[in-house]
Design a protein around this motif. Structure first.
Motif, short mmCIF file in Angstrom:
data_model
loop_
_atom_site.label_atom_id
_atom_site.label_comp_id
_atom_site.label_asym_id
_atom_site.label_seq_id
_atom_site.Cartn_x
_atom_site.Cartn_y
_atom_site.Cartn_z
N HIS A 1 -10.29 1.05 1.02
CA HIS A 1 -9.88 1.77 2.23
C HIS A 1 -10.95 1.62 3.30
O HIS A 1 -12.11 1.97 3.08
CB HIS A 1 -9.68 3.25 1.88
N ASP B 1 1.59 2.90 3.50
CA ASP B 1 0.68 4.02 3.21
C ASP B 1 1.44 5.32 2.97
O ASP B 1 0.89 6.40 3.08
CB ASP B 1 -0.38 4.21 4.30
N HIS C 1 -5.90 -1.19 5.54
CA HIS C 1 -5.77 -0.56 6.87
C HIS C 1 -6.38 -1.42 7.98
O HIS C 1 -5.65 -2.03 8.73
CB HIS C 1 -6.37 0.86 6.91
N GLU D 1 -8.15 2.75 -3.90
CA GLU D 1 -8.63 2.25 -2.63
C GLU D 1 -9.97 2.85 -2.23
O GLU D 1 -10.57 2.37 -1.27
CB GLU D 1 -7.59 2.49 -1.52
N ARG E 1 0.77 2.63 10.15
CA ARG E 1 0.37 4.02 10.36
C ARG E 1 0.49 4.40 11.83
O ARG E 1 0.70 5.57 12.14
CB ARG E 1 -1.07 4.22 9.86
N HIS F 1 0.86 -1.19 0.00
CA HIS F 1 0.00 0.00 0.00
C HIS F 1 0.89 1.23 0.00
O HIS F 1 1.25 1.77 1.05
CB HIS F 1 -0.94 0.02 1.21
ZN LIG Z 1 -6.33 4.51 2.63
#
Ligand SMILES: [Zn+2]
Length: 632
Positions: A358, A453, A391, A315, A415, A85
């Protein structure tokens, strides 16, 4: 041609196969990722594919007079990393415009870089710091202030994006963007104002980031040739860390086909040094179905080749279904989105399109799953198409069971390496420990890909992400993940290699080093499998090979990778600072000091000889400096 003197290896007789290897890398500690044959010391490559993995005896027969033989000097080699990602297409188009604070250990250093860059930036241009860092990583544990930005850059517009939470603008940037007391706040965003009603320079995602992105979009962009050069330098920067593949997540302001032209041209020219699987992301709320309908009629997943290939939609499929992850704000309460979302997914399924989606929160994931289950009851979902959630920080056990039942996969990112403190403050340490619950995903046999990300939240450095998976630690040092939700180094590496390959259906040719697979691998600066855990984020590649081509080479292999044209424009922050700012690995700091002492000692030996040769008074080693005026 042999690039290093290789003792004891001579050309064999590549008889039956007919042709010799193009490249042999030997004397490596190869971790193949192939359970039937996990360890090796040599790899032979022809036409971009691996033709032998084993020891010297296995590769010698493949060596001919034109084979390049590289001695890895006993270093660790691993399958090439695959960030599942990464906003790599958008990141490439902007890379040379951005001052990267990735890896910078202090705010003091970050501001010094900003000051220098402001002086180098011509009128009309902006200094942009667009993600890849967090206040948590600075020794000072704080953001810069607008006053500090004004002091560092009195006349040059400065825009500093902090995660998906906020942006800071100096006075010159507010002027350039045309923000004043009359500028209205856009939906989901806040231009913070002082008592006088004037913008202070702080923009907040409240909770959406459209305000942040649309402000950034006011800054000048590059021309076509510069975009191509920028992308090539960004891909090389990724190669620096052993990345050989990425799955692009498209993103806002990433329109198809306009913003894909650069990467497509590079692919056509054979100038990509990273394999990219890409997705298509409808840009305009309310028009998503028009975009998707146009795409399913004109292009197909699988279009392209092993360097650049369409992998599906996402996404985002529809804007109304996107739960923006600003962990400093409450979770966004999404309105009713199911009707349009179901239409979008139905259209994709009917046309044989997979997708990535997402979804940060379980509340969203449950609603999405209900739509998928309705379509599954009609026999439409997933219809043989690959699909995955992106995620999934707060996904529940029950949702994981439903994802498994529908044949879905998950792509996880670190993240929380960058937003961990904010997440803990809002949801507590227990929630952060499971955000996301990677162990529970693996226990259900789900395919899981790892990634970052990057480039606007996390850094693109994969070793920071691998460290987070293995140690559970955020960049500020806080341990977020308990042992039960951490992975072994081998497991984490598998998510970053084979896991990504599975998300694009390439698991038979990518993610492992075995005969017939793409020759994608990296020789590492330190042994990932044995180095101190705290050293993992400091690993880089010394030799990266993609499709049998050497695309990055430093230290003992310097010069093997073809050089790129210099960074343009000349004022680019990358030309001055490069990308990720490496700092010495903790365990090496002592070694480095010892090396400096040895260097100093050697210098004093030379000095002694120089003095002796001139008949000057020479003290014995360790004795007082008798010729020093202070002693005489
Ligand atoms: Zn995203």
């Amino acid at each position: 041609m042999s690039s290093m003197p290789v003792a004891g290896i001579r050309a064999g007789h590549p008889g039956e196969a007919g042709r010799a290897a193009d490249l042999v890398v030997r004397n490596a500690k190869v971790y193949t990722g192939d359970p039937s044959h996990p360890r090796a010391s040599a790899v032979a490559i022809r036409d971009g594919l691996i033709i032998a993995v084993g020891d010297d005896a296995d590769v010698i027969p493949q060596i001919g007079p034109r084979t390049r033989v590289v001695d890895a000097l006993g270093r660790r080699a691993v399958p090439g990393l695959n960030d599942s990602h990464l906003h790599v297409v958008r990141g490439g188009l902007n890379y040379v415009l951005e001052l990267r604070w990735d890896g910078v250990p202090t705010l003091r250093q970050a501001l010094a870089m900003l000051r220098t860059q402001a002086e180098r930036t011509p009128p009309g241009q902006w200094v942009r710091v667009v993600g890849g860092w967090s206040a948590d990583q600075f020794a000072e544990r704080r953001l810069p202030t607008v006053a500090e930005l004004n002091a560092a850059a009195p006349d040059t517009p400065v825009f500093v994006l902090h995660l998906y939470q906020s942006a800071l603008m100096n006075r010159a940037a507010l002027r350039a963007a045309g923000f004043d007391r009359d500028t209205p706040d856009p939906v989901g965003g806040q231009i913070v104002r002082g008592h006088d009603g004037q913008p202070t320079g702080l923009l907040l995602a409240a909770p959406g980031a459209l305000l942040l992105y649309s402000t950034l979009a006011k800054a000048p962009t590059l021309d076509e040739a510069e975009k191509a050069a920028s992308t090539r330098h960004f891909l090389r920067e990724l190669n620096r860390f052993g990345l050989t593949s990425a799955i692009d997540a498209a993103g806002g302001f990433q329109s198809f086909p306009e913003n894909y032209g650069t990467v497509m041209q590079l692919a056509q020219n054979g100038e990509l040094t990273l394999r990219i699987a890409y997705h298509l992301f409808p840009q305009t709320a309310g028009q998503e179905l028009d975009d998707l309908a146009r795409w399913v009629a004109t292009v197909r997943p699988g279009d392209g080749d092993e360097w650049l290939r369409l992998n599906g939609a996402g996404e985002n499929l529809t804007w109304a279904a996107a739960d923006f992850e600003n962990f400093t704000e409450p979770r966004p309460e999404l309105g009713p989105y199911e009707a349009g979302f179901e239409q979008a997914v139905r259209l994709l399924m009917e046309h044989g399109w997979g997708f990535r989606l997402h979804a940060s929160y379980d509340e969203t994931i449950r609603r999405d799953l209900a739509v998928f289950e309705r379509l599954a009851a009609e026999g439409l979902f997933p219809g043989g198409n690959r699909w995955l959630f992106d995620h999934a920080e707060t996904v529940s056990s029950a949702s994981l069971d439903r994802i498994a039942a529908l044949g879905g996969a998950v792509s996880v990112q670190n993240r929380l390496s960058f937003q961990g403190e904010a997440f803990v403050r809002r949801y507590g340490a227990a929630a952060a420990a499971e955000a996301p619950p990677v162990r529970a995903m693996l226990e259900r046999g789900l395919t899981v890909g790892a990634g970052t990300d990057a480039t606007r939240v996390s850094s693109y450095n994969p070793w920071v992400a691998l460290h987070w998976l293995v140690s559970g630690r955020a960049v500020g040092g806080r341990t977020l993940r308990p042992a039960a939700n951490r992975l072994s180094r081998e497991e984490a590496l598998e998510l970053y290699t084979l896991g990504g390959a599975r998300l694009t259906g390439e698991q038979e040719v990518k993610g492992r080093l075995r005969v017939g697979c793409y020759a994608d691998f990296a020789v590492l600066s330190a042994d990932y499998l044995t180095v101190d855990e705290a050293d993992i984020p400091h690993i880089e590649s010394v030799l990266t090979v993609v499709g049998g081509r050497i695309v990055h080479s430093v230290q003992e292999h310097e010069g093997l990778a073809p050089e790129l044209p210099a960074v343009v424009p000349l004022w680019s922050p990358v030309a001055r600072f490069g990308g990720y700012q490496a700092t010495p690995a903790p365990s090496l700091t002592g070694v480095r000091q010892a090396a400096q002492v040895a260097e100093a000692a050697a210098a004093s030996d030379e000095q002694r000889e120089w003095r002796q040769a001139r008949g000057l008074l020479v003290p014995g080693p360790g004795g007082p400096a008798l010729d020093d005026p202070c002693f005489l």
